[in-house]
Design a protein around this motif. Sequence first.
Motif, short mmCIF file in Angstrom:
data_model
loop_
_atom_site.label_atom_id
_atom_site.label_comp_id
_atom_site.label_asym_id
_atom_site.label_seq_id
_atom_site.Cartn_x
_atom_site.Cartn_y
_atom_site.Cartn_z
N ALA A 168 0.83 -1.21 0.00
CA ALA A 168 0.00 0.00 0.00
C ALA A 168 0.86 1.26 0.00
N VAL A 169 2.00 1.21 0.70
CA VAL A 169 2.90 2.37 0.74
C VAL A 169 3.71 2.47 -0.55
N LEU A 170 4.24 1.36 -1.02
CA LEU A 170 5.08 1.36 -2.22
C LEU A 170 4.27 1.66 -3.48
N GLY A 171 3.04 1.21 -3.50
CA GLY A 171 2.21 1.42 -4.67
C GLY A 171 2.16 0.20 -5.55
N ASP A 172 1.06 0.08 -6.33
CA ASP A 172 0.90 -1.05 -7.24
C ASP A 172 2.09 -1.11 -8.20
N GLY A 173 2.49 -2.32 -8.53
CA GLY A 173 3.58 -2.49 -9.48
C GLY A 173 4.93 -2.69 -8.82
N THR A 174 4.97 -2.73 -7.51
CA THR A 174 6.26 -2.91 -6.83
C THR A 174 6.68 -4.37 -6.91
N ASP A 175 7.95 -4.61 -6.63
CA ASP A 175 8.47 -5.98 -6.67
C ASP A 175 8.48 -6.58 -5.27
N LEU A 176 8.51 -7.90 -5.21
CA LEU A 176 8.42 -8.61 -3.94
C LEU A 176 9.63 -8.33 -3.05
N THR B 44 11.52 -5.60 -2.76
CA THR B 44 11.42 -4.28 -2.12
C THR B 44 10.32 -4.28 -1.07
N ALA B 45 9.20 -4.91 -1.37
CA ALA B 45 8.11 -4.97 -0.39
C ALA B 45 8.54 -5.73 0.86
N ALA B 46 9.27 -6.81 0.66
CA ALA B 46 9.76 -7.59 1.81
C ALA B 46 10.71 -6.76 2.66
N ALA B 47 11.59 -6.00 2.00
CA ALA B 47 12.55 -5.17 2.74
C ALA B 47 11.82 -4.12 3.56
N LEU B 48 10.80 -3.49 2.97
CA LEU B 48 10.06 -2.47 3.70
C LEU B 48 9.28 -3.09 4.86
N ALA B 49 8.73 -4.27 4.64
CA ALA B 49 7.96 -4.95 5.70
C ALA B 49 8.87 -5.56 6.76
N ARG C 200 11.02 5.64 5.12
CA ARG C 200 11.82 4.41 4.99
C ARG C 200 11.87 3.95 3.54
N THR C 201 10.75 4.12 2.85
CA THR C 201 10.69 3.72 1.43
C THR C 201 11.63 4.56 0.59
N ALA C 202 11.65 5.87 0.84
CA ALA C 202 12.54 6.76 0.08
C ALA C 202 13.99 6.35 0.28
N VAL C 203 14.36 6.07 1.53
CA VAL C 203 15.74 5.65 1.82
C VAL C 203 16.04 4.33 1.11
N LEU C 204 15.09 3.41 1.19
CA LEU C 204 15.28 2.09 0.58
C LEU C 204 15.46 2.22 -0.93
N LEU C 205 14.61 2.99 -1.59
CA LEU C 205 14.71 3.15 -3.04
C LEU C 205 15.97 3.91 -3.43
N HIS C 206 16.37 4.87 -2.61
CA HIS C 206 17.60 5.61 -2.89
C HIS C 206 18.81 4.68 -2.82
N ASP C 207 18.82 3.79 -1.82
CA ASP C 207 19.92 2.84 -1.69
C ASP C 207 19.95 1.86 -2.86
N GLN C 208 18.80 1.65 -3.50
CA GLN C 208 18.72 0.74 -4.64
C GLN C 208 18.96 1.47 -5.97
N GLN D 216 10.59 8.04 -8.68
CA GLN D 216 10.03 7.07 -7.73
C GLN D 216 10.38 7.45 -6.30
N ILE D 217 11.63 7.83 -6.09
CA ILE D 217 12.06 8.22 -4.74
C ILE D 217 11.34 9.50 -4.32
N ALA D 218 11.28 10.48 -5.23
CA ALA D 218 10.67 11.77 -4.92
C ALA D 218 9.21 11.63 -4.53
N ALA D 219 8.50 10.67 -5.11
CA ALA D 219 7.10 10.47 -4.77
C ALA D 219 6.93 10.19 -3.28
N HIS D 220 7.85 9.47 -2.71
CA HIS D 220 7.78 9.15 -1.27
C HIS D 220 8.29 10.31 -0.43
#
Length: 932
Positions: A287-295, A297-302, A354-362, A368-372
């Motif tokens: 729900a935070v990452l948005g539709d179309g995310t990969d498993l 990244t979702a696992a890392a955020l969770a 946390r999502t912005a940091v995670l996506l920036h590290d990736q 995508q990062i700016a949206a968060h």
Amino acid sequence: MRDHIHALVGREKHLATARGLVSSGTAQLSFSGPPGVGKTALLRATASLAESFGTQAVWAQAHPLERDFAFGVVRQLFRPLLTAMPGTQRAAVLADLAGPAATVVWREAGDDADTFAVLHALYWLTARLAEQRPLLLAVDDLQWADAASLRWLLYMTRRCDGIPVVLAASRNTAEPGTDPDLLAELADTITDVPVTGLDLGQVAELTADLFGRVPEPGFVAAAHQATDGNPFLLRELITTMAAEGMAPVDDAAARLPGLGLRTVSDWVLARMRRSSPAAVELAKAVAVLGDGTDLTTAAALAGMPPEQAAESADALIAMRLLTGAHPLRFAHSIVRNAVGLVLDPAERQAAHRRTAVLLHDQNRPTQQIAAHLLAADPSDAPWEVDVLLDAARTASHRGAPDAAVTYLRRAMRAPLDDARRLAVLTELGNAELSVDLPAAVDHLTEAFDAAPEPQQATDIAAKLAAGIAQRGDHATAAQVLDRGIARLGPAHADLVTRLEGTSLMVGHSLFSADRISRARRLYDASLPPEVRRRAAGTLAMHAALVGGSRAESVALATESADLGPPEDLFSVASLGMVAGALCFADRLDDARRTADRMIEFTRSSGLPAAGQWGHYVLARIAFQDGRLTDMLEELQVAREIQESINGEDLHPDIHMQLAESSVEQGRPAAALRLFAEHGLTEDGATTPEAFAMLSTRGRLRLRDGDATGALADQLQYGQVLTAVGVRNPAASQWRSRAALAHHALGQEEDAVRLAEEELALARDWGAPRPVGIALRALGVIRDDLDLLTESVEVLAEAPARLPYAYSLFRLGVALDERGRREEARTRLHQSYRLAVECGADALVESAGAAITRTGGRRPRAVRTGVDALTAQQRKIAGLAAEGASNRQIAERLYLTLRTVEHHLTSAYRTLGVDGRDQLAAALLTTPRRTIP
């Protein structure tokens, strides 16, 4: 209970409507309604229908998290299509006018794109793709489309006549969306297909399918009331009942609650927890990452191991809450919103950080990062501002300054040192020039005051002035540049020269002594061609307005025009002044070539404003030459371009031309409406548009017998022009019009004085048109046949057919009054025929009545063949005869396909041919004119 759901149960009428619209090959429709009623299923069915007709369907899914992704929906529609093309084919569809569309599909190096150049480029990209194969553009959840894509969709719906393109969309009416105003405008242009809940019979059918048994009537009624016939809610209700072992019987009806989002949320969460507690955390991450995310990244955020995340995803898919694991996507927005209710605001904001940091590290794309980052409070991490700036530059590069402004305003909230703040502030002000001019002025003024380097201050002043001038406030723009010049001083001569050259353009309607002195100094200096072009154009127009040397004005205009192709819109504005000076000098062919250069710049640069100005010049040329129909056609093209840019009002002179043409065409009521609409009251002009029409109203008043009112209008008009130094009768014939009003009032001395003054000024200038007009007025006032004859002789060689027709008419009337009826009839017949060619119905009627008074018969002037075509029709027919397609003609002349088709159809009818294969012979063989 069976898994299969008939998603289109009860939607036969909706599908029939879609079939009818899609089969037309060019339509726009939107399935609208609350969430869960089956809009997406209908949209997919519509796409399938289109493909069954041979149409290529492309799909985009809008999402609330991506609403600031500039042209994100457009990119979804076109990128797969273009990527799959061979390189040569892709290069062909993205060539020339469609070139700026590449900045939308792929981020490329280069300057920021003009918003409306991108919109126009996407129009031509769509037309070229549809020429290869008809297109259906499908947009699901239209309400969440980014503003840039919405703007393009609106642009297309207003111009897609003649292009085999169907726009189909779904829109959730329960959500406000990205831009409610744009959505409302778009809704007005497309066919709305409302989708509501199912009726009792349809609920019974779907319930039977879901349960695998026939439901009892009491249960059906209760289920219909609880869900309002919403198929998704009905499915959730029945899924929950089945899990609890309940059957669709009447006894269960009392246990059915009314459904709302909170109830659905509770049900969804309860189902997830029963299946797998970890599934809730994974769903929250999606729900935070948005539709179309990969498993991964979702696992890392969770915060869960990949294996556990995979098991949780499988469980969510089994519950039909997710549609798949590659990528992860909620089955419905209702599910996404239901999961979102679990997150309180603080938890949601922390999750986005946390999502912005995670996506920036990736090393994910900055948008995508700016949206968060937009959904989280600022931090002191330096990379955050870098990401926001890069996202803003990407948006600006793609022609979406509104998205850039969103990113930059968020960046301004971050901790910034003075140098970084100045850089962000400058970029913000530049982006706001196209979105929020008052804010842009405030921010760029602050940046200008804070800029420590002269070059930086110069760049800021030039940008600010250009933005203000483009919106019509030339005085303020000139003041900005003058302030910049004063700050730089003589120590920075090169930068001062640049701002001075620019000031000549942004202040092109201000011809004060200081400005002309500046233009003369710049012209005489050894400076770059662009500065010299602007100085020469300014001096040429000034000489034309004040009535200086016609030879000097033409020489300056010619030099300015010959300094190579224009480099930017300032150069195009200079060419506009050049064309104006050439018109005043009766050099209409040279003015027409200048207008063509302006339009050619639009084709090479993609900037529509240049084409708009070029067509305005062509309209002015047609007006001066008396080709009223041609003038209106050119104005219509210019207005279409203007509407595509920003819909602002036309230049005041255009209103004058429209009012004059209404008078000439015998439509005084239309002229009166223009006066009223634009503030021309009994007390005088209250707006620039009204002032431009003041002399025209005086002319109409004199024709209607109100000589006193006519005189007041002409004198007020002349007083203002004289005060600003405009003396040349080539620019305005207010003196001769006022003289005729004095004459009607019996004030002969004043009449002769003004008429003689205008004639003397016209002779000093030397162009035949104003001389002939002044001679006619003086001849009427003095009842002097020699003056009227001289007027006819002068205008016979001038590019001014309508003034010539009026002089012929006046001479014919004077000859008739002297009993020389045969000569009178000859002149009146000539006047009548010219008036017919010009489309001047008022003069046609006057000349016809005068012929009757001489004992003659009105000629039946019938224009046929090539001579009956307008200038635009002749151009289009000629290109079609050479083998150009409608699209090629439209691109070459910078017209819409609809306009080309309209003119080509009219040309067929006028020439009496059935198609383009007969055009070449018709254009060569049809007689120029038949007058029985």
